[in-house]
Design a protein around this motif. Structure first.
Motif, short mmCIF file in Angstrom:
data_model
loop_
_atom_site.label_atom_id
_atom_site.label_comp_id
_atom_site.label_asym_id
_atom_site.label_seq_id
_atom_site.Cartn_x
_atom_site.Cartn_y
_atom_site.Cartn_z
N VAL A 27 1.01 -1.26 0.43
CA VAL A 27 0.04 0.02 0.27
C VAL A 27 0.72 1.11 0.36
O VAL A 27 1.42 1.26 0.78
CB VAL A 27 -0.93 0.55 1.61
N GLY A 28 0.66 2.44 -0.96
CA GLY A 28 1.01 3.33 -0.80
C GLY A 28 2.30 3.53 -1.97
O GLY A 28 3.20 4.27 -2.36
N ARG A 29 2.64 1.98 -2.31
CA ARG A 29 3.41 2.08 -3.02
C ARG A 29 3.03 1.80 -4.34
O ARG A 29 1.67 1.18 -4.57
CB ARG A 29 4.72 0.42 -3.02
N TYR A 30 3.73 2.00 -6.08
CA TYR A 30 2.51 1.63 -6.83
C TYR A 30 3.52 1.16 -8.20
O TYR A 30 5.19 1.29 -7.88
CB TYR A 30 3.09 3.02 -7.75
N VAL A 31 3.73 0.64 -9.23
CA VAL A 31 4.31 0.73 -10.46
C VAL A 31 4.13 1.23 -11.53
O VAL A 31 3.22 1.74 -11.98
CB VAL A 31 3.22 -1.27 -10.99
N GLU B 239 14.05 7.60 -10.15
CA GLU B 239 12.66 7.92 -9.71
C GLU B 239 11.71 6.14 -9.10
O GLU B 239 10.44 6.29 -8.26
CB GLU B 239 11.58 8.60 -10.78
N ALA B 240 11.83 4.95 -9.76
CA ALA B 240 11.01 4.40 -9.65
C ALA B 240 11.56 3.79 -8.28
O ALA B 240 11.02 2.54 -8.13
CB ALA B 240 10.83 3.27 -10.79
N ILE B 241 13.07 3.63 -8.46
CA ILE B 241 13.86 2.69 -7.55
C ILE B 241 13.25 3.33 -6.02
O ILE B 241 12.87 2.91 -4.76
CB ILE B 241 15.75 2.84 -7.97
N LEU B 242 13.68 4.42 -5.82
CA LEU B 242 13.03 4.93 -4.47
C LEU B 242 11.27 5.60 -4.42
O LEU B 242 10.86 5.98 -3.68
CB LEU B 242 13.66 6.87 -4.70
N GLY B 243 10.73 5.21 -5.65
CA GLY B 243 9.27 4.64 -5.00
C GLY B 243 8.61 6.03 -5.20
O GLY B 243 7.62 5.68 -5.60
N SER C 230 8.52 -8.32 -8.62
CA SER C 230 8.46 -7.87 -9.76
C SER C 230 7.73 -6.97 -10.69
O SER C 230 8.11 -7.00 -11.54
CB SER C 230 8.53 -9.80 -9.68
N ARG C 231 6.25 -7.30 -10.76
CA ARG C 231 4.99 -6.07 -11.29
C ARG C 231 6.37 -4.23 -11.45
O ARG C 231 6.50 -3.62 -12.67
CB ARG C 231 4.44 -5.93 -11.12
N ARG C 232 6.19 -4.22 -10.62
CA ARG C 232 7.40 -2.90 -10.17
C ARG C 232 7.95 -2.41 -11.12
O ARG C 232 8.47 -1.34 -11.51
CB ARG C 232 6.98 -1.97 -8.29
N ARG C 233 9.69 -3.82 -10.94
CA ARG C 233 10.61 -3.36 -12.02
C ARG C 233 10.53 -3.63 -13.31
O ARG C 233 11.17 -2.93 -13.81
CB ARG C 233 11.29 -5.20 -11.67
#
Lengths: 211, 211
Positions: B78-82, B98-102, B140-143
């Protein structure tokens, strides 16, 4: 998990060495083994439990470690070693891989079981004071020979000028931690090691001096 | 923390939508909030505690999540996004950071407090099943968008041929995890971000196609 402070001050004792008295190193080993047993059994580490498991008195604990945190940090490092200074004319890359994995790559890592690694990270994430203590007293010492060798490589021209050797070490070590902490992989899985080697190869090329 | 199996089978119920009945999304949010409260309070997450905190019935939990593990994994995300697909003609490097730092690098990361990150790692290290479930369903989805963009860069020639995009992602992400998990640093410390940027720079040079 902050201090080993007794409820009352421990009485001052003059250490005396009788014929049957165990040597100091034996006492240290007994205490560290007791702490590791508690950690491996996933029990909370308290001074009372250490006294009970090790048979070493509370006063003897206080003489040896200033806090429960430093004692736990020392226990978590049992079986790990500080690599010797790296000859900068040797294969620095292999030496780094070996130092990060804690044992030669061919070894079975028996001296430091993976389950203890997982417990160590768990304890560190639950307690930043322990994490920082373990970093200062153990991890940073274990990094030093490799960071020094990287620094020498930068100064002598094998690597690009202006590189930060600490950042380079973090980059290389980070890919191993990522496998264990994020992916949940074991380091003895061939595809995990293959991925790590490919990543270290990328880092190495990025560090190399331009021809 | 393996299954949400009830002591007895949950009675089959036909979901019925009365005037006062909360919508499904509200129920999901209530349950996830209750799980996060337990996690943030460092309480063990059990079905009974979730029922008690959320006011949502045990049967309703079973209908929504196949196991406690998948529910905890969902709550931790919760609070993280793809991130959306990355345009490969944009600044890929900034997009990866940006993606790594969320969150955008300028953000205060308020949507995902550091203490929850630490709790997430702690739970993952205590329970490999949860770790693997969280990896499969969330990390794995977020990556994927970033790994896809790296793959496109390799195919189109911006990066060296033969690179493993998964290994490259692990290398870059690993340096951030190293700061948080090993050094115990906060990502909002300027020297920590500086070290990460220096490391990403090394990785980037190692990935770049030879001119």
């Amino acid at each position: 998990m902050t201090t080993l402070a007794p409820e009352t001050a421990a009485p001052a004792r003059t250490p005396r060495r009788g014929p049957g008295r165990p040597r100091n190193e034996d006492i240290d080993a007994q205490v560290l083994a007791a702490v590791l047993e508690l950690i491996d059994d996933k029990e909370e580490v308290t001074a009372a439990r250490i006294v009970s498991r090790s048979g070493v008195s509370r006063a003897a604990l206080y003489r040896r470690w200033p806090s429960l945190t430093t004692l736990v940090a020392a226990a978590l490092d049992v079986g790990r070693y500080v690599p010797p200074p790296i000859p900068t004319d040797g294969n620095l890359r292999d030496a780094i891989m070996e130092a990060i994995l804690g044992t030669p790559l061919e070894g079975d890592n028996a001296g430091y079981p993976e389950e203890r690694f997982r417990q160590r990270i768990r304890l560190a994430m639950a307690d930043r004071t322990l994490q920082k203590a373990y970093w200062a007293s153990h991890v940073s010492r274990r990094r030093a020979p490799i960071v020094d060798a990287l620094r020498a490589g930068i100064e002598r021209g094998g690597f690009r000028a202006g590189l930060d050797p600490e950042a380079c070490f973090d980059l290389i070590a980070g890919v191993f931690y990522y496998q264990l902490v994020v992916r949940g992989e074991r380091m003895d899985e061939p595809q995990t090691m293959e991925r790590c080697r490919a990543a270290v190869d990328v880092a190495w090329r990025g560090m190399a001096a331009e021809q």
